[in-house]
Design a protein around this motif. Structure first.
Motif, PDB file in Angstrom:
ATOM      1  N   ASP A  90       0.824  -1.213   0.000  1.00 32.54           N
ATOM      2  CA  ASP A  90       0.000   0.000   0.000  1.00 32.54           C
ATOM      3  C   ASP A  90       0.858   1.264   0.000  1.00 32.54           C
ATOM      4  O   ASP A  90       0.626   2.198   0.768  1.00 32.54           O
ATOM      5  CB  ASP A  90      -0.954   0.001   1.199  1.00 32.54           C
ATOM      6  CG  ASP A  90      -2.103   0.983   1.010  1.00 32.54           C
ATOM      7  OD1 ASP A  90      -2.436   1.288  -0.147  1.00 32.54           O
ATOM      8  OD2 ASP A  90      -2.659   1.456   2.019  1.00 32.54           O
ATOM      9  N   ILE A  91       1.846   1.288  -0.917  1.00 35.58           N
ATOM     10  CA  ILE A  91       2.741   2.435  -1.025  1.00 35.58           C
ATOM     11  C   ILE A  91       2.291   3.313  -2.190  1.00 35.58           C
ATOM     12  O   ILE A  91       2.074   2.824  -3.302  1.00 35.58           O
ATOM     13  CB  ILE A  91       4.198   1.984  -1.236  1.00 35.58           C
ATOM     14  CG1 ILE A  91       4.638   1.070  -0.091  1.00 35.58           C
ATOM     15  CG2 ILE A  91       5.130   3.195  -1.332  1.00 35.58           C
ATOM     16  CD1 ILE A  91       5.990   0.423  -0.319  1.00 35.58           C
ATOM     17  N   HIS A  92       2.166   4.607  -1.943  1.00 38.24           N
ATOM     18  CA  HIS A  92       1.705   5.566  -2.937  1.00 38.24           C
ATOM     19  C   HIS A  92       2.838   6.532  -3.299  1.00 38.24           C
ATOM     20  O   HIS A  92       3.875   6.571  -2.647  1.00 38.24           O
ATOM     21  CB  HIS A  92       0.518   6.367  -2.389  1.00 38.24           C
ATOM     22  CG  HIS A  92      -0.623   5.507  -1.940  1.00 38.24           C
ATOM     23  ND1 HIS A  92      -1.824   5.448  -2.585  1.00 38.24           N
ATOM     24  CD2 HIS A  92      -0.741   4.654  -0.886  1.00 38.24           C
ATOM     25  CE1 HIS A  92      -2.637   4.623  -1.966  1.00 38.24           C
ATOM     26  NE2 HIS A  92      -1.998   4.120  -0.928  1.00 38.24           N
ATOM     27  N   ASP A  93       2.578   7.337  -4.337  1.00 41.16           N
ATOM     28  CA  ASP A  93       3.537   8.365  -4.785  1.00 41.16           C
ATOM     29  C   ASP A  93       4.917   7.763  -5.012  1.00 41.16           C
ATOM     30  O   ASP A  93       5.934   8.226  -4.477  1.00 41.16           O
ATOM     31  CB  ASP A  93       3.603   9.519  -3.774  1.00 41.16           C
ATOM     32  CG  ASP A  93       2.290  10.291  -3.701  1.00 41.16           C
ATOM     33  OD1 ASP A  93       1.404  10.039  -4.546  1.00 41.16           O
ATOM     34  OD2 ASP A  93       2.147  11.142  -2.821  1.00 41.16           O
ATOM     35  N   VAL A  94       4.959   6.739  -5.845  1.00 41.48           N
ATOM     36  CA  VAL A  94       6.190   5.991  -6.073  1.00 41.48           C
ATOM     37  C   VAL A  94       6.286   5.596  -7.540  1.00 41.48           C
ATOM     38  O   VAL A  94       5.278   5.284  -8.178  1.00 41.48           O
ATOM     39  CB  VAL A  94       6.241   4.733  -5.175  1.00 41.48           C
ATOM     40  CG1 VAL A  94       4.987   3.877  -5.359  1.00 41.48           C
ATOM     41  CG2 VAL A  94       7.480   3.894  -5.458  1.00 41.48           C
ATOM     42  N   CYS A  95       7.497   5.604  -8.062  1.00 42.18           N
ATOM     43  CA  CYS A  95       7.790   5.057  -9.381  1.00 42.18           C
ATOM     44  C   CYS A  95       8.924   4.050  -9.222  1.00 42.18           C
ATOM     45  O   CYS A  95       9.934   4.348  -8.579  1.00 42.18           O
ATOM     46  CB  CYS A  95       8.188   6.149 -10.367  1.00 42.18           C
ATOM     47  SG  CYS A  95       8.574   5.530 -12.032  1.00 42.18           S
TER      48      CYS A  95
END
Length: 218
Positions: A90-95
C-alpha cells in the motif's frame, strides 16, 4: 476526515541475479505522472545498453494514477507483478523501474514474475516509506500555572510539540493527529479552566521519518 496513507519518502535501489540475468530496481518518490515519466527516461539513459526497462508508478492518496509496462517482456510478467508488490504494501507516490540485463537463459513466465517482484522488494529494502497522516497545528497560549498540565496531557496522548516559547506567558505549537484534535482541545480547556487560548490551523499532513517529524504541503 482525511485518511492516512503510506508514501515513498526516500528512494533507493536494489539488485538480484536470476540465472545470470541481472535485475536492477530503482525507486523514486513522485507526485505527478510527469515526474514518473522523467524518472523512467533517466533510468533508460543510465542503463542504455540493457534489454528491458519495465516500470510501474502509483500516484495519489487513492492511487488515482496507476501505469505499468512490461517493456517487451511477455505480457503480465513484469509491470503487473511490480505493481502487486507496491499495492501489497500500500505504497503511494512511487515510481519503480526494473532494468534487466539478459543472461542468456530464458526464465519462463513464472521465473520472470518472481524475478521482477523480488527485484522491487530488494529495492524497497533500501528505501524509506513514511505514513502520511492528516493533522492540525494547534497553538496554545497559557499562563505558567498551566504549563505542567498541558505538557502532561500532550505526553499522555503522544502528541508532539513543534515549538515552544516563554515570555510573560508560555506558548506551544503542537502537531495533533486529526482524529485526536477535538479530544486534545477539550482536555486542555478543562485542565486549564479555559485559561489557555487555543487556535487550530487547517488540516495539514505530517509523518515520522527515522524518528523526525516532517511536514508535507499536501
Amino acid at each position: 476526515m482525511e485518511e492516512a496513507y503510506k508514501i515513498l519518502y526516500r528512494g533507493g535501489s536494489g539488485e538480484i541475479t536470476e540465472k545470470k540475468s541481472r535485475f536492477i530496481a530503482d525507486l523514486k518518490p513522485v507526485s505527478s505522472e510527469e515526474e514518473a515519466l522523467a524518472f523512467i527516461e533517466e533510468i533508460r539513459k543510465k542503463y542504455w545498453d540493457a534489454r528491458h526497462h519495465c516500470y510501474v508508478y502509483r500516484i495519489g492518496e487513492r492511487s488515482q494514477t496507476v501505469r505499468f509496462s512490461d517493456d517487451g517482456e511477455p505480457a503480465q510478467t513484469a509491470g503487473k507483478p511490480m505493481l502487486d508488490v507496491l499495492a501489497g504494501r500500500d505504497i503511494h507516490d512511487v515510481c519503480a523501474v526494473v532494468t534487466r540485463y539478459f543472461g542468456g537463459t530464458l526464465l519462463g513466465t513464472g521465473g520472470l514474475v518472481r524475478a521482477y517482484s523480488q527485484a522491487v522488494q530488494a529495492g524497497l529494502e533500501n528505501c524509506l516509506v513514511v505514513e502520511k497522516r492528516p493533522g492540525v497545528r494547534l497553538s496554545v497560549d497559557t499562563d505558567y500555572n498551566s504549563v505542567g498540565k498541558i505538557q502532561y496531557i500532550a505526553a499522555q496522548m503522544g502528541i508532539t510539540a513543534l515549538e515552544s516559547a516563554y515570555t510573560d506567558r508560555a506558548s506551544f505549537t503542537y502537531m495533533v493527529p486529526e482524529e485526536q484534535a477535538e479530544d486534545f482541545e477539550a482536555k486542555l480547556t478543562e485542565a486549564t479552566a479555559g485559561r489557555a487560548v487555543l487556535h487550530r490551523s487547517e488540516t495539514v499532513y505530517y509523518g515520522l521519518a527515522e524518528g523526525e517529524l516532517v511536514l508535507f504541503e499536501k
